[in-house]
Write a protein that holds these residues in place. Structure first.
Motif, short mmCIF file in Angstrom:
data_model
loop_
_atom_site.label_atom_id
_atom_site.label_comp_id
_atom_site.label_asym_id
_atom_site.label_seq_id
_atom_site.Cartn_x
_atom_site.Cartn_y
_atom_site.Cartn_z
N ASP A 167 -17.49 -53.94 10.48
CA ASP A 167 -17.38 -53.22 9.21
C ASP A 167 -18.23 -53.87 8.13
O ASP A 167 -18.86 -53.17 7.31
CB ASP A 167 -15.91 -53.17 8.76
CG ASP A 167 -15.04 -52.33 9.69
OD1 ASP A 167 -15.59 -51.53 10.46
OD2 ASP A 167 -13.80 -52.51 9.63
N PHE A 168 -18.27 -55.20 8.13
CA PHE A 168 -19.11 -55.89 7.15
C PHE A 168 -20.58 -55.56 7.38
O PHE A 168 -21.31 -55.23 6.44
CB PHE A 168 -18.88 -57.40 7.24
CG PHE A 168 -19.71 -58.19 6.27
CD1 PHE A 168 -19.26 -58.44 4.99
CD2 PHE A 168 -20.96 -58.69 6.63
CE1 PHE A 168 -20.02 -59.16 4.08
CE2 PHE A 168 -21.73 -59.40 5.74
CZ PHE A 168 -21.26 -59.65 4.46
N LEU A 169 -21.02 -55.65 8.63
CA LEU A 169 -22.43 -55.40 8.93
C LEU A 169 -22.83 -53.95 8.64
O LEU A 169 -23.96 -53.68 8.21
CB LEU A 169 -22.72 -55.72 10.40
CG LEU A 169 -22.71 -57.21 10.77
CD1 LEU A 169 -22.81 -57.39 12.27
CD2 LEU A 169 -23.85 -57.96 10.07
N GLU A 170 -21.90 -53.03 8.84
CA GLU A 170 -22.20 -51.63 8.57
C GLU A 170 -22.48 -51.40 7.10
O GLU A 170 -23.31 -50.56 6.73
CB GLU A 170 -21.03 -50.75 9.02
CG GLU A 170 -21.26 -49.26 8.80
CD GLU A 170 -20.07 -48.42 9.20
OE1 GLU A 170 -20.17 -47.18 9.10
OE2 GLU A 170 -19.04 -49.00 9.60
N ASN A 171 -21.81 -52.14 6.24
CA ASN A 171 -21.93 -51.93 4.80
C ASN A 171 -22.86 -52.92 4.11
O ASN A 171 -23.07 -52.83 2.90
CB ASN A 171 -20.54 -51.99 4.17
CG ASN A 171 -19.65 -50.84 4.61
OD1 ASN A 171 -19.91 -49.69 4.28
ND2 ASN A 171 -18.61 -51.14 5.37
N ALA A 172 -23.38 -53.88 4.86
CA ALA A 172 -24.27 -54.88 4.27
C ALA A 172 -25.66 -54.29 4.01
O ALA A 172 -26.02 -53.22 4.52
CB ALA A 172 -24.39 -56.08 5.22
N ASP A 173 -26.44 -55.01 3.21
CA ASP A 173 -27.81 -54.58 2.92
C ASP A 173 -28.62 -54.50 4.21
O ASP A 173 -28.58 -55.42 5.05
CB ASP A 173 -28.49 -55.58 1.98
CG ASP A 173 -28.04 -55.42 0.53
OD1 ASP A 173 -27.39 -54.41 0.21
OD2 ASP A 173 -28.36 -56.32 -0.28
N ARG A 174 -29.35 -53.40 4.35
CA ARG A 174 -30.27 -53.24 5.48
C ARG A 174 -31.56 -52.63 4.95
O ARG A 174 -31.55 -51.90 3.95
CB ARG A 174 -29.66 -52.37 6.58
CG ARG A 174 -28.41 -52.95 7.18
CD ARG A 174 -27.77 -52.07 8.24
NE ARG A 174 -28.51 -52.10 9.50
CZ ARG A 174 -28.07 -51.53 10.62
NH1 ARG A 174 -26.89 -50.89 10.64
NH2 ARG A 174 -28.77 -51.59 11.73
N PHE A 175 -32.63 -52.91 5.64
CA PHE A 175 -33.95 -52.49 5.20
C PHE A 175 -34.65 -51.84 6.37
O PHE A 175 -35.12 -52.54 7.27
CB PHE A 175 -34.74 -53.69 4.65
CG PHE A 175 -34.00 -54.43 3.55
CD1 PHE A 175 -34.19 -54.07 2.23
CD2 PHE A 175 -33.09 -55.44 3.86
CE1 PHE A 175 -33.49 -54.74 1.22
CE2 PHE A 175 -32.40 -56.10 2.87
CZ PHE A 175 -32.60 -55.75 1.54
N HIS A 176 -34.68 -50.50 6.36
CA HIS A 176 -35.13 -49.76 7.54
C HIS A 176 -34.38 -50.25 8.77
O HIS A 176 -34.95 -50.43 9.84
CB HIS A 176 -36.65 -49.87 7.71
CG HIS A 176 -37.40 -49.22 6.58
ND1 HIS A 176 -37.72 -47.88 6.56
CD2 HIS A 176 -37.86 -49.73 5.42
CE1 HIS A 176 -38.36 -47.59 5.43
NE2 HIS A 176 -38.45 -48.70 4.71
N GLY A 177 -33.11 -50.46 8.58
CA GLY A 177 -32.21 -50.83 9.67
C GLY A 177 -32.10 -52.31 9.95
O GLY A 177 -31.16 -52.75 10.62
N ALA A 178 -33.03 -53.11 9.46
CA ALA A 178 -33.00 -54.56 9.72
C ALA A 178 -32.20 -55.27 8.64
O ALA A 178 -32.28 -54.93 7.46
CB ALA A 178 -34.42 -55.12 9.77
N TRP A 179 -31.41 -56.24 9.07
CA TRP A 179 -30.67 -57.05 8.12
C TRP A 179 -31.58 -58.16 7.58
O TRP A 179 -32.58 -58.54 8.21
CB TRP A 179 -29.46 -57.68 8.81
CG TRP A 179 -28.35 -56.71 9.11
CD1 TRP A 179 -27.34 -56.33 8.29
CD2 TRP A 179 -28.15 -56.01 10.35
NE1 TRP A 179 -26.51 -55.44 8.92
CE2 TRP A 179 -26.98 -55.22 10.19
CE3 TRP A 179 -28.83 -55.96 11.57
CZ2 TRP A 179 -26.49 -54.40 11.19
CZ3 TRP A 179 -28.36 -55.15 12.58
CH2 TRP A 179 -27.19 -54.37 12.39
#
Length: 456
Positions: free
Chosen positions: A116-128
């Motif tokens: 759940d954390f990773l789903e809502n964390a910042d991503r940039f064109h899918g990359a964390w």
């Protein structure tokens, strides 16, 4: 490479730990009959796993970038989570479940929080990003221009994501739902976009600085897994051209160099004589099984065994005359390091950059390649040096007998490979999970790889 070029920190951190389901927290072994090899391996694996369970970042449950038991850390430092180290942490949790260090129920609850954390964390064109704030999921810049997507760290995370999915996908209803969460995370990475319309993958992209970091992934270093996963993506795959033209440099990746009569096989970037730091033989291969893995450029088992044996032989010959070096005290890789004034820094140790500092993760994570030599080092670290080298999350990150110095600190990217490679040495679990993921098998075939062990 990022770890060779940019990490220069002297960080400290700590944080509260959860109660440990994996036993007591005694850090100093009591006198006893010498442990068998199996008992020693189990003890080290179990204690090291605590980094990712007892000392995880409290909110996200991901891996802290670093943990310092002394409790001294700069403001907010204890809440920095690391993307790549968290991938190793996911694999460590899978290993821990298989060993009953934690229960499946506990692991599923922890992994749901992480997903759940990773789903809502910042991503940039899918990359964390490389670093995130564990409280908010916002990017924590690794450098001024390194404030966006980090494709290599994302690849290390996705190694773990895929292993979690494969481990739980045929379980209970709750476990299958968890596996689906992790599958969705993996499918969200736009690997092809990180080509920047060229036949090579790029390490970084920033919303403020675009491609200004300008690090094309050209081999050989720790980044092979990035191309494997990019070719394996069911949603945003690359073709084989970036692998052959970019990573393999149109064949120029192949080396004819030897050291101590041992062929390097591939050109190690900036370390052509002895090979690079040993994490190059670990990070991509915690999931990617090098056993009987070949393509037109190399047999990857030989690549890793040879690099490890060269590193070992260098330490045995000890041209720098550093105290302690020898058959049971060896292993050069990136870790905390000793600055000239005796303070703690960070460095990418390798034969061509030897500071008299041994990193336990180097020998221990190499146990799949050099079991006899790695066990000898592990036994020496534990039986003869535990007073200075052993702590609440296993072996401290770095030690120098020559200078009488220990960095009594931990880094996720060093603790994780130990847990995972010890499990691969014992059962091959993480290798089996990753290599038998259907899209990984197909991606490897798309790049021209074959695995005699895994039947493709």
């Amino acid at each position: 490479m990022k770890y060779l070029l940019f990490i220069f920190f002297i960080f400290t951190s700590c944080g509260s730990s959860e109660s440990s389901p994996s036993g007591g927290d005694s850090t100093t072994p009591e006198p006893q009959t010498p442990l068998t090899d199996e008992q020693l391996v189990d003890l080290v694996q179990k204690q090291t796993f605590k980094y990712f369970w007892d000392f995880a970042e409290p909110n996200s449950k991901l891996a802290r970038e670093r943990y310092h038991p002394d409790g001294i850390y700069p403001e907010n430092d204890s809440n920095i989570v690391t993307t790549g180290g968290s991938g190793f942490g996911l694999m460590s949790i899978v290993a821990a479940v298989s060993r009953n260090y934690v229960s499946r129920t506990e692991a599923v609850a922890r992994l749901n929080t992480i997903a759940d954390f990773l789903e809502n964390a910042d991503r940039f064109h899918g990359a964390w990003p490389h670093w995130m704030d564990g409280n908010t999921g916002n990017v924590k810049p690794f450098g001024q221009k390194d404030n966006g997507g980090d494709l290599v760290e994302t690849a290390f995370l996705c190694e773990g994501i895929i292993c979690v999915r494969e481990f739980f996908k045929n379980g209970s209803v709750e476990e299958q739902a968890l596996a689906q969460k992790f599958d969705n995370l993996w499918k969200g990475v736009d690997w092809n976009w990180y080509r920047n319309e060229q036949n090579v993958l790029y390490w970084h992209w920033s919303p403020n600085y675009a491609w200004e970091m300008n690090f094309p992934l050209e081999g050989y270093n720790e980044c092979l897994i990035t191309y494997v996963l990019a070719a394996s993506s069911p949603t945003h795959p690359i073709t084989a051209a970036p692998y052959h033209q970019g990573w393999a440099r149109n064949g120029a990746i192949v080396s004819s160099n030897t050291k101590y009569g041992i062929p390097l096989i591939l050109k190690h970037n900036g370390a052509e004589e002895f090979g690079g730091p040993l994490f190059w033989a670990h990070y991509s291969y915690v999931g990617l099984d090098p056993t009987q893995l070949t393509d037109q450029y190399a047999n990857y088992w030989d690549v890793n065994v040879n690099q490890t044996k060269i590193n070992y032989q260098y330490c045995v010959e000890n041209p720098g005359n550093f105290g302690g070096y020898g058959p049971n005290y060896w292993g050069l890789t990136a870790s905390y390091s000793r600055n000239n004034d005796g303070s703690i820094g960070y460095d990418a140790h390798m034969p061509s950059n030897d500071k008299g500092v041994i990193s336990p993760t180097a020998a221990i994570s190499s146990i799949v390649y050099t079991p006899t030599e790695s066990l000898a080092a592990m036994r020496n670290f534990y039986e003869n040096n535990s007073g200075t080298m052993w702590g609440p999350a296993g072996f401290y990150d770095a030690n120098s007998k020559h200078f009488g110095w220990t960095a009594k600190r931990y880094l996720a990217i060093d603790q994780g490979p130990m847990v995972v490679m010890l499990e691969n040495y014992r059962t091959g679990l993480l290798w089996s999970l990753f290599m038998n993921a259907p899209e990984v098998r197909q991606g490897l075939l798309n790049l021209g790889f074959h695995s005699g062990k895994h039947g493709f």
